[in-house]
Design a protein around this motif. Structure first.
Motif, PDB file in Angstrom:
ATOM      1  N   TRP A  57       2.290 -38.888   1.255  1.00  0.00           N
ATOM      2  CA  TRP A  57       2.465 -40.316   1.525  1.00  0.00           C
ATOM      3  C   TRP A  57       3.246 -40.535   2.814  1.00  0.00           C
ATOM      4  CZ3 TRP A  57       1.031 -44.883   1.903  1.00  0.00           C
ATOM      5  CH2 TRP A  57       1.908 -45.941   2.108  1.00  0.00           C
ATOM      6  N   HIS A  58       4.239 -39.693   3.093  1.00  0.00           N
ATOM      7  CA  HIS A  58       4.992 -39.840   4.339  1.00  0.00           C
ATOM      8  C   HIS A  58       4.064 -39.708   5.545  1.00  0.00           C
ATOM      9  CE1 HIS A  58       9.004 -38.627   2.230  1.00  0.00           C
ATOM     10  NE2 HIS A  58       8.693 -39.886   2.050  1.00  0.00           N
ATOM     11  N   THR A  59       3.110 -38.769   5.474  1.00  0.00           N
ATOM     12  CA  THR A  59       2.142 -38.603   6.562  1.00  0.00           C
ATOM     13  C   THR A  59       1.272 -39.846   6.703  1.00  0.00           C
ATOM     14  OG1 THR A  59       2.061 -36.204   6.240  1.00  0.00           O
ATOM     15  CG2 THR A  59       0.190 -37.215   7.370  1.00  0.00           C
ATOM     16  N   LEU A  60       0.748 -40.312   5.582  1.00  0.00           N
ATOM     17  CA  LEU A  60      -0.119 -41.495   5.600  1.00  0.00           C
ATOM     18  C   LEU A  60       0.659 -42.722   6.078  1.00  0.00           C
ATOM     19  CD1 LEU A  60      -3.029 -42.202   4.907  1.00  0.00           C
ATOM     20  CD2 LEU A  60      -2.306 -42.694   2.567  1.00  0.00           C
ATOM     21  N   LYS A  61       1.906 -42.826   5.630  1.00  0.00           N
ATOM     22  CA  LYS A  61       2.738 -43.965   5.994  1.00  0.00           C
ATOM     23  C   LYS A  61       3.018 -43.995   7.498  1.00  0.00           C
ATOM     24  CE  LYS A  61       7.114 -46.210   4.733  1.00  0.00           C
ATOM     25  NZ  LYS A  61       8.347 -46.083   3.910  1.00  0.00           N
ATOM     26  N   GLU A  62       3.254 -42.823   8.077  1.00  0.00           N
ATOM     27  CA  GLU A  62       3.479 -42.770   9.527  1.00  0.00           C
ATOM     28  C   GLU A  62       2.282 -43.342  10.275  1.00  0.00           C
ATOM     29  OE1 GLU A  62       5.307 -39.357  11.553  1.00  0.00           O
ATOM     30  OE2 GLU A  62       5.638 -38.508   9.558  1.00  0.00           O
ATOM     31  N   GLY A  63       1.088 -42.987   9.819  1.00  0.00           N
ATOM     32  CA  GLY A  63      -0.102 -43.521  10.461  1.00  0.00           C
ATOM     33  C   GLY A  63      -0.224 -45.019  10.272  1.00  0.00           C
ATOM     34  N   LEU A  64       0.090 -45.499   9.069  1.00  0.00           N
ATOM     35  CA  LEU A  64      -0.019 -46.929   8.779  1.00  0.00           C
ATOM     36  C   LEU A  64       0.992 -47.761   9.565  1.00  0.00           C
ATOM     37  CD1 LEU A  64      -0.551 -46.745   4.907  1.00  0.00           C
ATOM     38  CD2 LEU A  64      -2.260 -47.353   6.622  1.00  0.00           C
ATOM     39  N   LEU A  65       2.120 -47.146   9.914  1.00  0.00           N
ATOM     40  CA  LEU A  65       3.164 -47.866  10.654  1.00  0.00           C
ATOM     41  C   LEU A  65       3.003 -47.751  12.169  1.00  0.00           C
ATOM     42  CD1 LEU A  65       6.347 -47.009   8.528  1.00  0.00           C
ATOM     43  CD2 LEU A  65       5.066 -49.159   8.581  1.00  0.00           C
ATOM     44  N   PHE A  66       2.023 -46.970  12.626  1.00  0.00           N
ATOM     45  CA  PHE A  66       1.862 -46.691  14.053  1.00  0.00           C
ATOM     46  C   PHE A  66       1.832 -47.967  14.890  1.00  0.00           C
ATOM     47  CE2 PHE A  66      -0.720 -46.126  17.836  1.00  0.00           C
ATOM     48  CZ  PHE A  66      -0.175 -44.982  18.400  1.00  0.00           C
ATOM     49  N   GLY A  67       1.006 -48.926  14.489  1.00  0.00           N
ATOM     50  CA  GLY A  67       0.867 -50.149  15.282  1.00  0.00           C
ATOM     51  C   GLY A  67       2.126 -50.983  15.325  1.00  0.00           C
ATOM     52  N   TYR A  68       2.889 -50.960  14.225  1.00  0.00           N
ATOM     53  CA  TYR A  68       4.142 -51.706  14.200  1.00  0.00           C
ATOM     54  C   TYR A  68       5.172 -51.071  15.134  1.00  0.00           C
ATOM     55  CZ  TYR A  68       2.198 -53.783   9.947  1.00  0.00           C
ATOM     56  OH  TYR A  68       1.390 -54.427   9.045  1.00  0.00           O
ATOM     57  N   GLN A  69       5.155 -49.742  15.202  1.00  0.00           N
ATOM     58  CA  GLN A  69       6.166 -49.035  15.991  1.00  0.00           C
ATOM     59  C   GLN A  69       5.828 -48.981  17.476  1.00  0.00           C
ATOM     60  OE1 GLN A  69       6.126 -45.358  13.657  1.00  0.00           O
ATOM     61  NE2 GLN A  69       8.150 -45.835  12.853  1.00  0.00           N
ATOM     62  N   TYR A  70       4.528 -48.813  17.784  1.00  0.00           N
ATOM     63  CA  TYR A  70       4.150 -48.568  19.174  1.00  0.00           C
ATOM     64  C   TYR A  70       3.203 -49.619  19.755  1.00  0.00           C
ATOM     65  CZ  TYR A  70       5.854 -44.041  17.576  1.00  0.00           C
ATOM     66  OH  TYR A  70       6.619 -43.048  17.023  1.00  0.00           O
ATOM     67  N   GLY A  71       2.795 -50.577  18.926  1.00  0.00           N
ATOM     68  CA  GLY A  71       1.839 -51.579  19.406  1.00  0.00           C
ATOM     69  C   GLY A  71       2.341 -52.365  20.596  1.00  0.00           C
ATOM     70  N   LYS A  72       3.604 -52.753  20.548  1.00  0.00           N
ATOM     71  CA  LYS A  72       4.188 -53.526  21.650  1.00  0.00           C
ATOM     72  C   LYS A  72       4.202 -52.695  22.927  1.00  0.00           C
ATOM     73  CE  LYS A  72       8.321 -56.220  22.785  1.00  0.00           C
ATOM     74  NZ  LYS A  72       9.670 -56.625  22.322  1.00  0.00           N
ATOM     75  N   GLN A  73       4.579 -51.439  22.785  1.00  0.00           N
ATOM     76  CA  GLN A  73       4.633 -50.533  23.933  1.00  0.00           C
ATOM     77  C   GLN A  73       3.247 -50.321  24.534  1.00  0.00           C
ATOM     78  OE1 GLN A  73       6.533 -46.823  22.965  1.00  0.00           O
ATOM     79  NE2 GLN A  73       5.865 -45.798  24.835  1.00  0.00           N
ATOM     80  N   LEU A  74       2.229 -50.283  23.653  1.00  0.00           N
ATOM     81  CA  LEU A  74       0.861 -50.033  24.099  1.00  0.00           C
ATOM     82  C   LEU A  74       0.120 -51.315  24.470  1.00  0.00           C
ATOM     83  CD1 LEU A  74      -0.045 -47.368  21.410  1.00  0.00           C
ATOM     84  CD2 LEU A  74       0.123 -46.953  23.873  1.00  0.00           C
ATOM     85  N   GLY A  75       0.733 -52.465  24.137  1.00  0.00           N
ATOM     86  CA  GLY A  75       0.149 -53.733  24.543  1.00  0.00           C
ATOM     87  C   GLY A  75      -0.963 -54.233  23.642  1.00  0.00           C
TER      88      GLY A  75
END
Length: 481
Positions: free
Chosen positions: A323-341
């Motif tokens: 679940w930690h692996t899956l959760k990291e993927g699910l949170l990707f956009g929240y964590q890096y979306g702003k940086q990636l635009g």
């Protein structure tokens, strides 16, 4: 692509064709509300929740009904132990059921009929069985005449003559109920009132319904005479579901359900779960340890739904790591979306990935195969996240990452997996602005060759869950642990 499922009735996989195009009528035999729900309930409820979700994902309009058995000897016994009432016990554990299932992210059914709310339908069904010669009254009780139903045993594959051989040494001929029956295999449709027990008036005298007739009536009242899918645990195949078929089909002359589906049982460290063995684990006990509810869902869905599954500390630890692996993927956009635009949502799905996911799950609800597709996406996004943290940029186009993330989030929701940023870590901890200010103070300290102060700031941030990464050119990147 065609959805196939294993039909317990025919003992083979079949193409799923609903009674009415685009619509599915589905009934799940729910819980008897006399105690907190346990791991077995968790597995069943998660499995049928995801079957329903997937049918909806594939475009079906699903009417999903799940009952509560709120008249039962176990409930009455609990009420006597507590000096309470059957109704009070049932209400308490129905409320507890919803609390536990909400924590597991199980969607609410369209309706939750109860036996006590279906008494008119129950009495009507018993009356019709009696009129057709399938039931007979006996001193306040009413019994179903099993031998009158020629195809009895078609679901379980059991034959009466084989059952007779194994039953003779277990029958108590002195039992008053046994003496009322015309045949040992007959079962109660209506039970005459006993002192101190709740009872309702009926044409056969005051009493209460038998267990099996309750579900037959609730299916008929809520979904009609024939439904698409009747679901439940494998332990219900005989006698409960077998008796449901005998009751319903004797009256209507139609199939009760076109597809019968059953989930496998849960063992604990290889043994059947029971209070006497001390391995009886309730859902709330497990979640309060604490165990992440999504890890419990993952533990259940990594096994083929029809097969037994063994709960061990190692298995739940592996599910938690997964679940930690899956959760990291699910949170990707929240964590890096702003940086990636890119925005949090709103991107096309990757057609090839969706196709692979559907090809896997279309094969008798192969959830482990569907999960494998999700994990591929999650691991790719986790790798990209690590590159962003350490290098500040990635070679993969942002639009591609956005599409991968949106595909993962969408398909994960089909299986009931959801993750959102933990707002409290920002509210209760240190804000982004404060972190940037501390990094600036550290940079000033380093320029002044006050390395002790620079180290103090780094350590202070580390203790608050912030890791600093110094890069060439005096640039410092950071991320929350």
């Amino acid at each position: 692509m065609t959805l196939t499922l294993y039909n317990t009735l025919t003992r083979r996989k079949e193409t799923f064709t609903p009674l009415q195009e685009g619509k599915v009528k589905m009934y799940y035999c729910g819980v008897t509300v006399y105690d907190y729900c346990h791991l077995g309930h968790a597995r069943a409820c998660i499995v049928w929740d995801v079957v329903r979700r997937y049918l909806q994902w594939r475009g079906y309009e699903v009417k999903y009904i799940q009952n509560f058995t709120d008249i039962d000897d176990k409930i009455l016994n609990r009420a006597r132990e507590e000096g309470s009432t059957m109704q009070a016990v049932a209400e308490r554990y129905i409320q507890a059921y919803f609390e536990d299932m909400d924590r597991l992210n199980i969607k609410r059914a369209d309706a939750y009929p109860r036996a006590t709310h279906t008494l008119d339908g129950i009495k009507r069904l018993v009356y019709e069985l009696e009129q057709k010669g399938y039931a007979y009254p006996a001193d306040g009780d009413v019994y179903y005449a099993v031998r009158q139903f020629n195809t009895y045993g078609k679901l379980s594959g059991r034959k009466l003559e084989d059952l007779q051989a194994g039953k003779s040494d277990r029958v108590n001929v002195e039992d008053p109920e046994y003496q009322k029956k015309k045949d040992p295999f007959d079962f109660a449709l209506w039970k005459g009132a006993k002192a101190g027990e709740p009872a309702w008036e009926s044409p056969w005298g005051a009493g209460r319904p038998g267990w099996h007739i309750e579900c037959s009536a609730m299916v008929r009242d809520n979904l009609g005479e024939t439904i698409d899918i009747h679901a439940g645990g494998a332990d219900l195949i005989f006698p409960h579901h077998e008796n449901e078929i005998a009751q319903s089909e004797a009256v209507t002359g139609k199939p009760l359900a076109n597809y019968w589906m059953h989930n496998g049982m849960v063992t604990v460290d290889g043994e059947k779960m029971s209070k006497s063995l001390g391995n009886f684990i309730t859902i709330r006990e497990l979640l309060d340890r604490p165990t992440d509810p999504m890890a419990v869902r993952l533990f259940v869905l990594t096994a083929q739904y029809r097969k037994p599954i063994d709960f061990t500390d190692e298995a739940i630890a592996a599910a938690t790591n997964g679940w930690h692996t899956l959760k990291e993927g699910l949170l990707f956009g929240y964590q890096y979306g702003k940086q990636l635009g890119f925005e949090e949502q709103g991107s096309a799905l990757i057609p090839e990935v969706v196709q692979r996911f559907e090809e896997e799950v279309d094969d008798d609800f192969n959830f482990p195969g569907g999960l494998a597709v999700l994990f591929e996406l999650a691991k790719e996004l986790r790798r990209e996240g690590n590159v962003l943290v350490h290098q500040g940029k990635t070679e993969t186009p942002p639009e591609q990452l956005k599409q991968q993330w949106h595909t993962l989030v969408t398909l994960a929701q089909v299986l009931g997996f959801e993750a959102e940023p933990e707002v409290e870590t920002i509210v209760d901890g240190i804000s982004d602005t404060e972190i940037e200010n501390r990094i600036q103070q550290r940079l000033i300290a380093k320029k002044a060759k006050n390395f002790a102060e620079a180290d103090r700031i780094r350590n202070e941030l580390q203790n608050q869950g912030i890791t600093l990464i110094d890069q060439p050119g005096g640039v410092t990147r950071w991320h929350r642990n």
